[in-house]
Structure formats: structure tokens, C-alpha cells
Design a protein around this motif. Structure first.
Motif, PDB file in Angstrom:
ATOM      1  N   PRO A 376     -41.796  35.523  33.371  1.00 39.54           N
ATOM      2  CA  PRO A 376     -40.764  35.739  34.396  1.00 39.54           C
ATOM      3  C   PRO A 376     -40.991  34.910  35.650  1.00 39.54           C
ATOM      4  N   GLY A 377     -42.202  34.390  35.820  1.00 40.07           N
ATOM      5  CA  GLY A 377     -42.500  33.577  36.989  1.00 40.07           C
ATOM      6  C   GLY A 377     -42.359  32.086  36.752  1.00 40.07           C
ATOM      7  N   ALA A 378     -41.847  31.702  35.594  1.00 37.09           N
ATOM      8  CA  ALA A 378     -41.697  30.279  35.286  1.00 37.09           C
ATOM      9  C   ALA A 378     -40.680  29.630  36.214  1.00 37.09           C
ATOM     10  N   GLY A 379     -40.769  28.304  36.327  1.00 41.23           N
ATOM     11  CA  GLY A 379     -39.888  27.563  37.208  1.00 41.23           C
ATOM     12  C   GLY A 379     -38.613  27.126  36.522  1.00 41.23           C
ATOM     13  N   SER A 380     -37.753  26.483  37.313  1.00 38.60           N
ATOM     14  CA  SER A 380     -36.440  26.071  36.809  1.00 38.60           C
ATOM     15  C   SER A 380     -36.551  25.096  35.647  1.00 38.60           C
ATOM     16  N   LEU A 381     -37.487  24.142  35.727  1.00 40.37           N
ATOM     17  CA  LEU A 381     -37.612  23.158  34.663  1.00 40.37           C
ATOM     18  C   LEU A 381     -37.865  23.840  33.323  1.00 40.37           C
ATOM     19  N   THR A 382     -38.664  24.889  33.342  1.00 38.39           N
ATOM     20  CA  THR A 382     -38.964  25.616  32.110  1.00 38.39           C
ATOM     21  C   THR A 382     -37.746  26.378  31.612  1.00 38.39           C
ATOM     22  N   PHE A 383     -37.160  27.217  32.467  1.00 34.22           N
ATOM     23  CA  PHE A 383     -36.040  28.045  32.029  1.00 34.22           C
ATOM     24  C   PHE A 383     -34.834  27.209  31.610  1.00 34.22           C
ATOM     25  N   TYR A 384     -34.546  26.157  32.353  1.00 40.72           N
ATOM     26  CA  TYR A 384     -33.376  25.344  32.054  1.00 40.72           C
ATOM     27  C   TYR A 384     -33.637  24.381  30.892  1.00 40.72           C
ATOM     28  N   GLU A 385     -34.610  23.495  31.073  1.00 39.85           N
ATOM     29  CA  GLU A 385     -34.776  22.380  30.131  1.00 39.85           C
ATOM     30  C   GLU A 385     -35.590  22.746  28.897  1.00 39.85           C
ATOM     31  N   LYS A 386     -36.707  23.422  29.093  1.00 39.31           N
ATOM     32  CA  LYS A 386     -37.444  23.875  27.913  1.00 39.31           C
ATOM     33  C   LYS A 386     -36.618  24.902  27.146  1.00 39.31           C
ATOM     34  N   GLY A 387     -35.866  25.713  27.905  1.00 41.62           N
ATOM     35  CA  GLY A 387     -34.984  26.677  27.267  1.00 41.62           C
ATOM     36  C   GLY A 387     -33.925  26.011  26.417  1.00 41.62           C
TER      37      GLY A 387
END
Length: 703
Positions: A376-387
Motif C-alpha cells: 500500500p505504500g508503493a509509489g506511482s510508478l509501481t501502481f501505474y506502470e508496473k500495474g
């Protein structure tokens, strides 16, 4: 004594009470009480930046409870009625507490009359300006911030059907979630009545006020779409909103579920905190995407448009239970936006975009900062792009038809509800018949980004990327022979993305005759890559490079002007004359560079230099977008030429609501304060500062 003060909890320490209350709030509200409908009426006072409102909630008690909490940040309540009768309340700076025993299966009507001066969430821009068209009010409630202007529910698990009435000056346009049913006018004010027919989370409530016109169209399925703009931008409507209907139609078809709301609106606003926000049926986005057809080639709204539109299903129709499941919002919206771009711009665009994000994720992971999608503490790059990457791989693994069926089942089953990652993965397993444990371990649980897996996928899907990976491998073995081979093969390749990437990697090592041919024959993106990458323009390239000053790209024009002005001093006047009427992107990139170069060019329009300086300084004023202001501040810093007005504008920027502009401005001010004459300069302007500016300056100076 107030009944709240008789509560045994009041004997606890304040710190423990805050901790305990925050943990009790949602267990009581979400599990035991169901708020069904909210009827909101607000008056927005622009001069005092105040909200005066009434909200009537209908709720049902699912289980006996001793009290009910609502989130209400720094609000004053002048009337609280339960089923029409006055109700005694408790209040903290964060909560409204209905300290009463509520019995199971009872339905109630709660009426709250209140006022507040929001410290955030509602932004009032331009109300000290003289021109009506520059004044705006808009909200940004993502997360848990709507409770700064409305007694509501920060927890996303409470979904309510809201209706909203907003009263404001009749000379402005007001828009909000839902269908506009009527507008009533009285005493110079209008009241706009908006109706929502389906429930949503409070954080997705929004309104915007300003001088707007609108263009209306409909999707193929008949959904009304309203595209707002300021009258001054009427000629930019088409390039700004280009492909909107096509994106909408594509998403409905690809997702397989009809658009879930009554209508869809989009409005650009000044100094928005992000690129865009997917409020239910009413996206608010940054007016830096309001562009002409030239700027469209450099920075356009298409991706953000598709991203926020996809959120109407992923985030709004189905909503995460908590931050542990944020992938279900941002990863999905990013994925479907990329698919929409693939539909519009082709496979090459899509796969090279994925490669770009893969390299960013690999760099993050390689630095030891990789993050799991379940963090839940991941950053935008993770949630958006890795997602998005996880969904690309998942769809490829289970097959397009199985994936689409899983999406349809997921959205139908959990419509207007809250979900977990497990809920989604169960639907994929059921539709595909696959266990998918390896996928979950590699893409959801693992913090490192699997770059080699990504490269293998791209290599099999896209021939130009396969070629690029081969060239990279060749260069590691023998860069000189690779450059010779690359030069010989150049004309055989037809991918602008491949050629642009090769120019970024090897451009300064390629022979002049190839570079000259590129300038003469290649597409705009390839020419731009050369212009932005070349370290020096040789005399042999001068004539061809000069063509870029009139290229159909403001980024290319900016790069070419700076490069030519630097490399050919004898032609500086010629270059400045040629580009004197170009403004550029919404941040005025070409104009600001031109003013700076004009000021430092010996003998160029010396009589007009004071006007050039004044214009450059004026762009630091709060009436301009913060991107323009920051760029102007940086150029003036390089010139070591802060006027008193520029200094005042810099101090003003140190309290701006956009955090990274505020941070950059504070850094610039600290650098200025190191100068020998800074104290005297500050004394000279101190009395002209407003109280907030004085307070920040005193704090910075340690006074």
C-alpha cells in the motif's frame, strides 16, 4: 455538560483518544450503518473562501450501535437534526459524533447545516484578479479529502447516491457530478441542481466553477459527453479533446460493460495538482493539456483522457477496499489507456511505450527501490506502470477472450461495491481455468521488476524492438562496427520509435551525411530526437538544422533555437528575428527561452531590452500557470536578475498548493537568501507582502 464529555472515552489521554477514535470510526459506520442517499446544498462564497451548506443523509442501521461518526474537518455546525428533531453532538477537529444509541433495522434522516473554510480540497484561484475570466474554483478530493468541505466519509467503502445543489454568481458556469436537472436564478445568483442515480464513494464528489463554454457530443451508445473550455481557448477545443469519442467507444467495447454513469464531463482548470482526476462522471484535468495542433505532437491529452475515462469503471464503478488493492485502480486505468492508444496510434507506439516504462521500472528496481503491487505504500510508478505491465502479461498468459470474460464478470459481480485483488484474481482463474500462482508471485508479490521477462515478451511481439535489442547487444561487443552497420542499415528501417531511440543512444557518433539525411527526410519525432540529443551542430549541418526552427513541434523549435544560437554566434540576430513570434507550449517554453536569449545577445534590440526583461519577469506572477512561473524563475535566476516584483512572486510561490512547485520555489528562495544584498532587498518589499507570505518569510529567516 455536553453528552460527549460524559462519554468514558473522554477520560482517556487526547493522543490515545485520537488513535482509538480513528480505528473505531469505520468499524462502526461501515459495518453497522449503511448511508444510502445524500442530498447536498452548498453556497460557495468566493470572497471569503467559505462553504455554507446543508446535507441530508438517509441511512439504515444494520446492527445496534452506541454512536455514529462522520468525517468533518474543521467544520462549524449550527443545526443537527435526526428525523426532524434536534440532536446533541460531539465534535473534534476531524469528526462529527452522533452520540446516541441506534437500534438495528431502523431508518433515519440526518440533517446537518454547517459552514467551513477549507484548508485544502477546495481551491480558489484568481479572486484577487480584475478579469472575471481568470477566476476559478475547483475541488480535488482524491483519497480522503472531501470531508474538508462536506461532512462525509473518508472511507471508500461507504457508497452513497449523492445529489448536489450549488449556488453561485450567475455570471459563471458550475458543473458537478451527475445530470444537470435544472438551474434556478434569483437575486443575481443561480442554483445548479445535479442528480446522481447510482452510489459512489465520497472522495469522487467534485465541482468546478469558472467562465466556461462547452462542446456537446454523444458516444455511439448514446451517452452525453460535455467538453468544457474557457472562451479564449475556443480554437484549441479540437486538438485538446481529439479522439474523445473514439476513446469512449473503444473502452465500452473492449471492457464489455456499458459506461456506468448518466453522462460524462471534462473540464480543464488552472494549477491543478495532477494531470487529471476521475471524479464520477466529471473529470477535472490540468489546463496545460489545452493545446493547439502543433503542441499536440509534443504533449497531448489523449493518454490522460483515456486513463481518467477508464477509471469510470476501475475505481469508480468498482472501488478498492483499501490501499493494499490500489493496483485495481491505477494499474487498470493505465492498462486500458495504453490499449486505447494502441487502437489510435498502432502497435509500434504501444510496445515502445511499454519498453519505456519497463526501463524506468528496472532502474527503480535496480537501485533497490523495487516495490510489490500489493504494497500500500508503493509509489506511482509501481501502481501505474508496473500495474499496467502485470495486466499486459496476464492477458497474454490467459488469452484475450478469457481475460475479457473475467473483466466482464468482475465488473458485473462487484458493480457499485468494494473489491480486493483476490476478488479479481478469482474471476480470472475461473474464466481461464488456470491457477496463476506463478503470475501472482512474479508480478504482484515480488518487489523486483522482471526486466528479462518483459524484454522476451516485447521481442516476440514487436520486430522493431527485437532489432533494437540486437543492436544494443552488438554495441556491447563492438560499438564501432555497430555504428558502421547501423549507418548502412538505417534506410531499411521504417519504425520512427526505433530510429528515435538509436539517435538518443548513438546520435552524436553518427556520420554527418546520415544526420543531414535524417533532417531532410525523416518524420517529426525522429527529427526531434536529433534536435534534442545533438551536443553540437557542425557547420556542415547548419543549413539543414535551421529548418527545425519552423518545424511542426514546439519542443523541436526550442531545442533548435538554443542549439543554433549557441553554436553560431554570428547568426544569433537572424535566429531571434525568425522566432520572435512563437509562444510554444502552454508553459510558453519557446517564448521564455527567446526572451532570455534576447536579453543576453549583444546588440540585439537594445532599446527593447527593458520590455523583454519586464515581460520575462511578469511570467512569474500568480496569474500564470505554475509551470510557466517556475520556468521564468529559473531563467531569471540564471540571469541573476530578480526584480522586487519577481522576488515577491517567488515568496508567494513558496506557499503554493502544488507541492513540487512550492518545493522548487522554496529552494530558489533559499539560494537567493545566500546573496549579500538579500536582507536589504527583503526589507524593501516586506510591508507589501500578505500575512501568509510574511509568516513564511519570518519562519525561513528564523524570526
Amino acid at each position: 455538560m455536553d453528552r460527549l464529555l460524559q462519554n468514558p472515552m473522554m477520560r482517556l489521554s487526547p493522543i490515545f483518544l485520537v488513535f482509538l477514535t480513528s480505528h473505531l470510526v469505520f468499524s462502526q459506520i461501515q459495518d453497522n450503518v449503511d448511508f444510502i442517499h445524500g442530498d447536498i446544498s452548498i453556497f460557495v462564497d468566493a470572497e471569503s473562501k467559505k462553504i455554507v451548506g446543508t446535507v441530508e443523509y438517509h441511512f439504515q442501521v444494520l446492527k445496534d450501535v452506541d454512536s455514529i461518526f462522520l468525517d468533518a474537518k474543521n467544520m462549524n455546525f449550527n443545526k443537527v437534526l435526526l428525523d426532524g428533531e434536534p440532536l446533541q453532538i460531539g465534535k473534534t477537529p476531524k469528526y462529527l459524533i452522533l452520540d446516541k444509541k441506534f437500534r438495528k433495522a431502523k431508518e433515519h434522516r440526518l440533517t446537518l447545516s454547517y459552514n467551513c473554510t477549507p484548508k485544502q480540497t477546495v481551491y480558489f484561484l484568481g479572486w484577487d484578479a480584475t478579469h472575471t475570466a481568470s477566476k476559478q474554483i475547483w475541488t480535488q478530493g482524491q483519497g480522503k479529502y472531501t470531508s474538508h468541505w462536506l461532512p462525509s466519509f473518508d472511507d471508500m467503502n461507504e457508497k452513497i447516491e449523492f445529489d448536489l445543489k450549488i449556488t453561485f454568481n450567475q455570471d459563471y458556469q458550475v458543473l458537478a457530478n451527475g445530470k444537470l436537472n435544472q438551474v434556478l436564478e434569483k437575486d443575481g445568483l443561480k442554483t445548479w441542481h445535479f442528480d446522481m442515480q447510482s452510489p459512489m464513494s465520497s472522495y469522487l464528489l467534485a465541482f468546478a466553477i469558472g467562465s466556461f463554454d462547452k462542446k456537446e457530443l454523444s458516444s455511439t451508445s448514446g451517452v452525453p459527453i460535455e467538453l468544457y473550455y474557457e472562451p479564449k481557448d475556443s480554437l484549441k477545443v479540437e486538438p485538446t479533446y481529439r479522439y474523445t469519442r473514439e476513446i469512449f467507444d473503444y473502452l465500452e467495447k473492449e471492457i464489455g460493460i456499458p459506461y456506468p454513469w448518466q453522462n460524462y464531463k471534462q473540464v480543464p482548470v488552472q494549477d491543478f495538482l495532477y494531470a487529471g482526476m476521475e471524479n464520477t462522471g466529471a473529470t477535472i484535468f490540468s489546463n496545460t493539456f489545452v493545446i493547439d495542433s502543433i503542441a499536440f505532437k509534443d504533449k497531448n491529452y489523449v493518454n490522460v483522457n483515456a486513463h481518467e475515462m477508464a477509471h469510470q469503471w476501475f475505481g469508480n464503478l468498482v472501488t478498492e477496499q483499501s490501499g493494499n488493492h490500489h493496483w485495481l485502480h491505477e494499474g487498470f486505468a493505465t492498462f486500458y489507456a495504453y490499449l486505447a492508444e494502441k487502437q489510435l496510434f498502432g502497435d509500434d507506439y504501444f510496445y515502445w511505450r511499454l519498453w519505456e516504462t519497463a526501463t524506468s521500472l528496472s532502474n527503480l528496481s535496480g537501485d533497490g527501490n523495487g516495490e510489490a503491487l500489493t504494497d500500500p505504500g508503493a509509489g506511482s510508478l509501481t501502481f501505474y506502470e508496473k500495474g499496467a505491465w502485470a495486466l499486459v502479461i496476464l492477458r497474454d498468459k490467459v488469452g484475450h477472450e478469457n481475460f475479457k470474460q473475467a473483466i466482464e464478470n468482475y465488473l458485473n459481480k462487484f458493480a457499485y461495491q468494494n473489491v480486493t485483488i483476490s476478488d479479481f484474481m478469482w474471476e480470472v482463474r475461473k474464466a481461464s481455468g488456470m491457477k496463476l500462482l506463478d503470475f501472482e508471485n512474479s508480478w504482484l508479490q515480488e518487489s523486483a521488476f522482471p526486466l528479462e521477462t518483459a524484454k522476451d515478451f516485447l521481442r516476440t511481439k514487436n520486430s522493431s524492438l527485437k532489432t533494437y535489442f540486437e543492436i544494443q547487444a552488438k554495441a556491447e561487443e563492438d560499438e564501432i562496427s555497430t555504428l558502421e552497420w547501423l549507418t548502412a542499415q538505417w534506410k531499411d528501417w521504417d519504425s520512427d520509435f526505433l530510429k528515435s531511440s538509436l539517435l538518443y543512444d548513438f546520435g552524436n557518433q553518427l556520420p554527418v551525411d546520415l544526420l543531414d539525411s535524417i533532417l531532410q527526410t525523416e518524420g517529426i519525432k525522429v527529427r526531434q530526437a536529433l534536435a534534442m540529443n545533438v551536443e553540437r551542430v557542425s557547420p556542415e549541418l547548419k543549413e539543414s538544422f535551421e529548418i527545425l526552427l519552423a518545424d511542426e513541434s514546439y519542443l523541436t523549435q526550442e531545442a533548435a533555437l538554443f542549439r543554433l544560437w549557441t553554436d553560431f554566434p554570428k547568426n544569433q540576430v537572424e535566429y531571434l528575428d525568425q522566432t520572435k513570434d512563437i509562444e510554444g507550449m502552454p508553459n510558453k517554453n519557446v517564448r521564455l527561452l527567446w526572451l532570455t536569449l534576447a536579453l543576453v545577445t549583444p546588440g540585439y534590440a537594445d532599446a527593447l531590452k527593458p520590455e523583454f526583461f519586464q515581460e520575462l519577469s511578469n511570467y512569474t506572477h500568480p496569474k500564470y500557470h505554475f509551470e510557466t512561473r517556475l520556468l521564468a524563475f529559473q531563467y531569471l535566476k540564471n540571469l541573476n536578475a530578480f526584480s522586487d516584483n519577481t522576488l515577491k512572486n517567488l515568496i508567494n510561490a513558496c506557499n503554493h498548493h502544488v507541492w513540487y512547485f512550492k518545493k522548487s520555489s522554496r529552494k530558489l528562495l533559499k539560494e537567493f537568501l545566500k546573496g549579500e544584498e538579500s536582507d536589504a532587498r527583503l526589507k524593501g518589499i516586506y510591508q507589501s507582502l500578505n500575512p501568509e507570505e510574511k509568516s513564511y518569510l519570518d519562519k525561513t529567516l528564523g524570526k
